[in-house]
Write a protein that holds these residues in place. Structure first.
Motif, PDB file in Angstrom:
ATOM      1  N   GLY A 103      35.058  35.919  49.004  1.00  0.00           N
ATOM      2  CA  GLY A 103      33.709  35.813  47.920  1.00  0.00           C
ATOM      3  C   GLY A 103      33.479  36.780  46.298  1.00  0.00           C
ATOM      4  O   GLY A 103      34.466  38.016  46.775  1.00  0.00           O
ATOM      5  N   LEU A 104      33.001  36.375  45.465  1.00  0.00           N
ATOM      6  CA  LEU A 104      32.912  36.879  44.394  1.00  0.00           C
ATOM      7  C   LEU A 104      32.210  38.339  44.595  1.00  0.00           C
ATOM      8  O   LEU A 104      32.125  39.045  44.995  1.00  0.00           O
ATOM      9  CB  LEU A 104      31.806  36.827  43.613  1.00  0.00           C
ATOM     10  CG  LEU A 104      31.720  37.035  42.337  1.00  0.00           C
ATOM     11  CD1 LEU A 104      32.927  37.666  41.581  1.00  0.00           C
ATOM     12  CD2 LEU A 104      30.779  36.505  41.235  1.00  0.00           C
ATOM     13  N   LYS A 105      31.224  38.070  45.687  1.00  0.00           N
ATOM     14  CA  LYS A 105      29.810  39.344  46.113  1.00  0.00           C
ATOM     15  C   LYS A 105      30.990  40.277  47.341  1.00  0.00           C
ATOM     16  O   LYS A 105      31.200  41.343  47.316  1.00  0.00           O
ATOM     17  CB  LYS A 105      28.799  38.738  47.103  1.00  0.00           C
ATOM     18  CG  LYS A 105      27.947  38.308  46.067  1.00  0.00           C
ATOM     19  CD  LYS A 105      27.097  37.604  47.288  1.00  0.00           C
ATOM     20  CE  LYS A 105      26.277  36.932  47.056  1.00  0.00           C
ATOM     21  NZ  LYS A 105      24.591  36.207  47.296  1.00  0.00           N
ATOM     22  N   VAL A 106      32.588  39.732  47.748  1.00  0.00           N
ATOM     23  CA  VAL A 106      32.713  40.643  48.911  1.00  0.00           C
ATOM     24  C   VAL A 106      33.362  41.907  48.128  1.00  0.00           C
ATOM     25  O   VAL A 106      33.892  42.776  48.377  1.00  0.00           O
ATOM     26  CB  VAL A 106      33.629  39.706  49.488  1.00  0.00           C
ATOM     27  CG1 VAL A 106      35.166  41.139  50.513  1.00  0.00           C
ATOM     28  CG2 VAL A 106      32.573  38.910  50.901  1.00  0.00           C
ATOM     29  N   ARG A 107      34.378  40.521  47.194  1.00  0.00           N
ATOM     30  CA  ARG A 107      34.899  41.296  45.776  1.00  0.00           C
ATOM     31  C   ARG A 107      34.259  42.726  45.358  1.00  0.00           C
ATOM     32  O   ARG A 107      34.885  43.961  45.064  1.00  0.00           O
ATOM     33  CB  ARG A 107      35.648  40.279  44.960  1.00  0.00           C
ATOM     34  CG  ARG A 107      36.838  39.915  45.288  1.00  0.00           C
ATOM     35  CD  ARG A 107      37.893  38.514  44.978  1.00  0.00           C
ATOM     36  NE  ARG A 107      36.973  37.691  44.545  1.00  0.00           N
ATOM     37  CZ  ARG A 107      36.064  36.679  43.653  1.00  0.00           C
ATOM     38  NH1 ARG A 107      36.711  37.766  42.276  1.00  0.00           N
ATOM     39  NH2 ARG A 107      36.397  35.484  43.428  1.00  0.00           N
ATOM     40  N   MET A 108      33.084  42.116  44.403  1.00  0.00           N
ATOM     41  CA  MET A 108      32.530  42.901  43.393  1.00  0.00           C
ATOM     42  C   MET A 108      31.694  44.581  44.484  1.00  0.00           C
ATOM     43  O   MET A 108      32.272  45.406  44.460  1.00  0.00           O
ATOM     44  CB  MET A 108      31.313  42.264  42.943  1.00  0.00           C
ATOM     45  CG  MET A 108      31.910  41.254  41.881  1.00  0.00           C
ATOM     46  SD  MET A 108      32.545  42.346  40.757  1.00  0.00           S
ATOM     47  CE  MET A 108      31.559  43.094  39.418  1.00  0.00           C
ATOM     48  N   SER A 109      31.380  43.631  45.753  1.00  0.00           N
ATOM     49  CA  SER A 109      30.524  44.848  46.413  1.00  0.00           C
ATOM     50  C   SER A 109      32.115  46.083  46.656  1.00  0.00           C
ATOM     51  O   SER A 109      31.646  47.245  47.470  1.00  0.00           O
ATOM     52  CB  SER A 109      29.937  44.838  47.337  1.00  0.00           C
ATOM     53  OG  SER A 109      30.816  43.844  47.989  1.00  0.00           O
ATOM     54  N   THR A 110      32.782  45.800  47.505  1.00  0.00           N
ATOM     55  CA  THR A 110      34.182  46.070  48.527  1.00  0.00           C
ATOM     56  C   THR A 110      34.479  47.310  47.155  1.00  0.00           C
ATOM     57  O   THR A 110      35.319  48.304  47.374  1.00  0.00           O
ATOM     58  CB  THR A 110      34.991  45.606  48.462  1.00  0.00           C
ATOM     59  OG1 THR A 110      34.624  44.477  49.497  1.00  0.00           O
ATOM     60  CG2 THR A 110      36.114  45.855  49.245  1.00  0.00           C
ATOM     61  N   ALA A 111      34.668  46.824  46.102  1.00  0.00           N
ATOM     62  CA  ALA A 111      35.941  47.573  44.734  1.00  0.00           C
ATOM     63  C   ALA A 111      34.787  48.544  44.802  1.00  0.00           C
ATOM     64  O   ALA A 111      35.068  49.681  44.193  1.00  0.00           O
ATOM     65  CB  ALA A 111      35.971  46.610  43.489  1.00  0.00           C
ATOM     66  N   LEU A 112      33.115  48.194  44.946  1.00  0.00           N
ATOM     67  CA  LEU A 112      32.737  49.628  43.641  1.00  0.00           C
ATOM     68  C   LEU A 112      32.075  50.409  44.856  1.00  0.00           C
ATOM     69  O   LEU A 112      32.284  51.627  44.709  1.00  0.00           O
ATOM     70  CB  LEU A 112      30.927  49.137  43.508  1.00  0.00           C
ATOM     71  CG  LEU A 112      31.252  47.616  42.064  1.00  0.00           C
ATOM     72  CD1 LEU A 112      29.331  47.332  41.375  1.00  0.00           C
ATOM     73  CD2 LEU A 112      31.255  49.170  41.145  1.00  0.00           C
TER      74      LEU A 112
END
Length: 438
Positions: A103-112
């Motif tokens: 999911g987009l939320k998982v990708r973005m939050s993990t990266a940040l």
């Protein structure tokens, strides 16, 4: 069960929300800024790292003396390039392949979270005396750079993917924000030079600001889910369909379901390959020239002022200002227009002329004669390099997702990001060869 009142679900029917006060546009600008400014500040702190890897038997003010350059100082930039390009490309490809599974939320939050934690670690080591364990500090820095670039790669691919779900000028906002990150770093470098700041304090300032921007980026992304306009595009257009589900004899409710966002990757590539190749070539040529070759150009007028400011002003600030201007203009002036893929590709190929033009300026040290023996030439060439990079690169990134159906837009944006990263990696390798041929 009536889902029409559920604020977390997009509505299948009804009017499309509006971007009131252009809030979402400015958030994407912030996201673009926050996606690149941490790395820009990391590489801007190059003097700090050279100080950390100096010959500790000499006075501290001689750490930049080429005659006393240590092995760690000599290896730093080449190892940093490897630590940034390899994981960047690898995880860009991985993110593209897994974009419909994670999911987009998982990708973005993990990266940040990864980027922020690495900068916190880097900042915590600034004031620590590492003179007795320089080798260990060197490898800690390289490992940190690897993880920062893994996070940046996932963030970049995901960001371009989500920007592709919106009208094309939101992609332009993302690209312009990234260019603004370069300007921030260049200005910070010039201010540091002008004030004569302590190299360690400057490094700490760079890393703390990078940490702050990473946190702001996370807050900016989270705020997209609080605005009707962006929530509509992410949750409904972003591969979410509202379908009727029979839950009883006379009861039908609507539920969100995930469409196959990846679609047919081969067909997507077949449709956008010219735009993808264009953006790859654009950044290949740019990184071949900038920053390695461009920063080696010195003023033909040997004065204290030019020796101190020429590279920072002409190379870094001028390029980034041109890059930002090109990306900003691309939002309103679109020539060649969408559908003119062949012309866009030709213009991208023609930019290869910048490589010999900049190399034949007063780039030092060199063996070949200088052809453009005036400071006006590098000013013009580097400005045009940045301007065309920003303008043509943004057009290509905007046009790619516009050529596919909305359900494939996120995948297309990630593929375009991979093409861009491929250009960066190829250009960095080309730059090494060009520097050796001077």
């Amino acid at each position: 069960m009536d889902t029409s009142e559920d604020p977390l679900l997009p509505q299948a029917h009804g009017p499309i929300p509006k971007d009131r006060f252009h809030m979402v546009y400015f958030i994407f600008y912030l996201l673009g800024l926050g996606s690149l400014i941490p790395w820009n500040f990391f590489i801007t702190a190059s003097e700090y790292f050279k100080f950390k890897f100096r010959n500790t038997t000499l006075p501290d003010d001689e750490y930049l003396d080429p005659e006393h350059e240590t092995d760690l100082q000599a290896m730093f930039e080449s190892y940093l390039t490897l630590a940034s390009t390899a994981p960047n490309l690898l995880f860009n490809l991985i993110t593209t392949l897994l974009i419909s599974r994670i999911g987009l939320k998982v990708r973005m939050s993990t990266a940040l979270f990864l980027i922020t934690s690495m900068f916190v670690l880097t900042a915590s080591l600034v004031k620590m005396n590492t003179d007795s364990w320089q080798d260990s500090f060197f490898w800690i820095t390289m490992i940190t750079a690897v993880f920062i670039n893994i996070g940046s790669s996932i963030l970049g691919a995901s960001l371009f993917g989500v920007a592709s779900l919106f009208p094309s000028h939101y992609m332009q906002a993302t690209m312009s924000g990234q260019a603004m990150g370069g300007i921030f770093a260049a200005v910070a470098n010039l201010v540091t030079l002008a004030l004569g700041s302590d190299v360690v304090d400057s490094g700490l300032g760079f890393f703390l600001f990078a940490t702050f921007m990473s946190i702001c980026t996370l807050i900016g992304y989270a705020s997209l889910y609080c605005i009707n306009y962006s929530r509509y595009h992410i949750l409904e257009i972003g591969n979410t369909l509202i379908v009727p589900v029979q839950v009883g004899e006379d009861t039908v409710e609507t539920r969100p379901t995930r469409s196959n966002g990846s679609g047919n990757t081969k067909l997507i590539i077949k449709r956008i390959w010219k735009e993808g190749l264009s953006v790859c070539l654009i950044f290949l040529v740019t990184v071949s020239c900038f920053p390695a070759v461009a920063s080696s150009v010195v003023s033909v007028n040997n004065t204290d002022w030019t020796e101190k400011y020429f590279s920072g002003l002409v190379c870094f600030l001028l390029f980034n200002a041109g890059d930002w201007a090109g990306r900003s203009v691309a939002g309103t002036f679109k020539r060649p227009g969408i559908g003119k893929s062949n012309l866009l590709l030709v213009l991208s190929v023609m930019r290869v002329v910048f490589i010999p033009l900049i190399m034949f300026c007063n780039a030092q040290p060199r063996h070949d004669p200088v052809i453009f023996n005036s400071d006006a030439f590098p000013v013009i060439f580097i400005m045009l390099l940045g301007l065309t990079n920003g303008y043509l690169g943004t057009l290509a990134m905007m046009y790619g997702p516009s050529m596919v159906m909305a359900e494939h837009a996120e995948m297309t944006g990630a593929i375009m990001a991979t093409c861009l990263t491929s250009g960066l990696v190829s250009g960095s390798l080309m730059a090494i060869l060009l520097m050796k041929s001077l």
